[in-house]
Write an enzyme that holds these catalytic residues in place. Structure first.
Site, mmCIF file in Angstrom:
data_model
loop_
_atom_site.group_PDB
_atom_site.id
_atom_site.type_symbol
_atom_site.label_atom_id
_atom_site.label_comp_id
_atom_site.label_asym_id
_atom_site.label_seq_id
_atom_site.Cartn_x
_atom_site.Cartn_y
_atom_site.Cartn_z
ATOM 1 C CD GLU A 78 -2.477 1.794 0.386
ATOM 2 O OE1 GLU A 78 -2.418 3.020 0.117
ATOM 3 O OE2 GLU A 78 -3.179 0.989 -0.259
ATOM 4 C CD GLN A 79 -0.253 5.389 -3.882
ATOM 5 O OE1 GLN A 79 0.717 5.471 -4.639
ATOM 6 N NE2 GLN A 79 -1.433 5.891 -4.187
ATOM 7 C CE1 TYR B 35 -24.244 5.635 4.035
ATOM 8 C CE2 TYR B 35 -25.631 5.781 2.084
ATOM 9 C CZ TYR B 35 -24.387 5.614 2.652
ATOM 10 O OH TYR B 35 -23.283 5.447 1.858
ATOM 11 C CG ASP C 20 -13.408 0.700 -7.595
ATOM 12 O OD1 ASP C 20 -14.461 0.068 -7.800
ATOM 13 O OD2 ASP C 20 -13.337 1.659 -6.803
#
Length: 396
Positions: A37-38, A218, A296
């Site tokens: 993870e960067q 919400y 994604d």
């Protein structure tokens, strides 16, 4: 194959929801992995999300649902559509009863950070490598190679690209992909619950729909905040980014003339984020050699069915099941994973895309027909193909 002593060397690029879900499900099946993870800390930008029964089922299977629900909010009402000018309720679903009866799990809303925390709890500390910025993904034949900013090169047996909508792995796997401007801009904001009107603090997922716009709200974060996500025509200065911001006044301007209660809610918002929704066609393939895509990076979708996070979690579960079923032939396992997931996610991309037009109809005969259809519909049952999905059934 280069392998670790206990199994294949699996690298996951990206420590967001999809990357951590993949690592957690792989660990459940006995596989170690390294998550790169960067960012220097596992903090999720953004705000709220919906965890429908298909995702809640998988959090339970991982053993992290109890941790998640400490801060998540269990929905009592959903698919509550309201008319833009006066808040008239066009339709509403009893989620509290219906979700359990039909799908065996509840629907929850949560801040992204709370979902990330739950998934992180199922991944060993040693597996997560922070501050590791990947600057290139290259192939030597069918072998993917990661090159990091500090000069280190990593040659995994299996590479999982969970590095989001601007994925480096996707570029290396399928080449450049074109995104079209959708013409839609999205805003997101949080409202402290003590400043929010009573109607917005209910355990309800509410959608206000009107000409060229709609707004969803919400409660999240143990009901400490109300999450807002709003959609409007895109301006020239809109970019696809999780960090760009707007002003509350800009958001108010978009919803000028709407129900005064909604305007009151917007006025209490913290600084809104703003990003352009880009339109992407489903990919023809997700794999190249020993690399595949997830979340994604594989299937970015409009958020109008609130399934982005859920589909990334499903991806991780199916991928782990495929590798467990064929541990001696990872390439075949990746091919099966793609085959099982690509059609389902493409369908969700398609229906999410279509919702943008339906929700934004101008007042008139077509809008009146839509409102009548909403009043007679049962979306919780009609979308059973989404919520009843179980990766173990799909892979078996």
């Amino acid at each position: 194959m280069m392998s670790t002593e206990d199994g294949p060397k699996i690298a996951i690029l990206g420590g967001g929801i999809g990357g951590l879900a993949a690592a957690a499900f792989l660990r459940e099946k006995g596989f170690d992995s390294d998550v790169y993870e960067q960012a220097s800390a596992l903090t999720e930008v953004g705000a709220g999300l919906v965890i429908a029964p298909n995702a809640a089922r998988l959090l339970r299977r991982l053993g992290v649902l109890d941790r998640f629900v400490k801060r998540a909010v269990r929905m009592e009402i959903g698919w509550e559509f309201r008319r833009w000018e006066n808040g008239a309720v066009l339709s509403a679903e009893n989620l509290e009863e219906g979700c359990i009866r039909l799908y065996g799990e509840h629907t929850y809303t949560a801040h992204r950070a709370d979902l990330l925390d739950a998934l992180r709890s199922a991944v060993p500390e040693r597996s997560v490598h922070l501050g590791r910025r990947c600057v290139a993904v290259e192939f030597e034949g069918d072998q993917a190679v990661l090159r990091f900013e500090d000069g280190e090169r990593v040659r995994p047996d299996i590479l999982i690209g969970a590095d989001g909508v601007h994925s480096r792995v996707r570029g290396a796997v399928v080449g450049p992909t074109q995104a079209r401007e959708s013409g839609i801009c999205a805003f997101r904001a949080l409202v402290p619950a003590h400043q929010a009107p009573d109607f917005a603090r209910r355990r309800a997922q509410t959608l206000w729909i009107g000409p060229d716009h709609h707004l969803v709200h919400y409660p999240v974060s143990g009901e400490d905040y109300v999450n807002l996500v709003a959609f409007a025509p895109a301006g020239a200065d809109s970019v696809e980014s999780w960090t760009a911001t707007a002003t509350v006044q800009e958001l108010l301007d978009e919803f000028a003339g709407w129900d005064p209660r909604l305007v009151e809610l917007i006025k209490s918002a913290e600084t809104p984020g703003r990003w352009a929704l880009l339109d992407r066609e489903p990919l023809d393939r997700w794999n190249r050699g020993n690399a595949t895509l997830l979340g994604d990076a594989a299937h970015p979708m409009f958020p109008f069915f609130a399934q982005g996070a859920a589909q990334a979690i499903e991806d991780g579960a199916v991928l782990a099941l495929c590798l467990a079923a064929d541990p001696d032939d990872p390439i075949a396992a990746l091919s099966r994973y793609e085959e099982l997931r690509r059609r389902r996610t493409a369908r969700l991309q398609e229906v999410s895309h279509g919702r943008s037009h339906i929700n934004h109809l101008p007042d008139g005969p077509e809008q009146q027909a839509r409102d009548l259809q909403y009043s007679q519909a049962d979306p919780l049952r009609e979308n059973g193909w989404i919520y009843e999905y179980d990766p173990e059934v799909a892979v078996s």
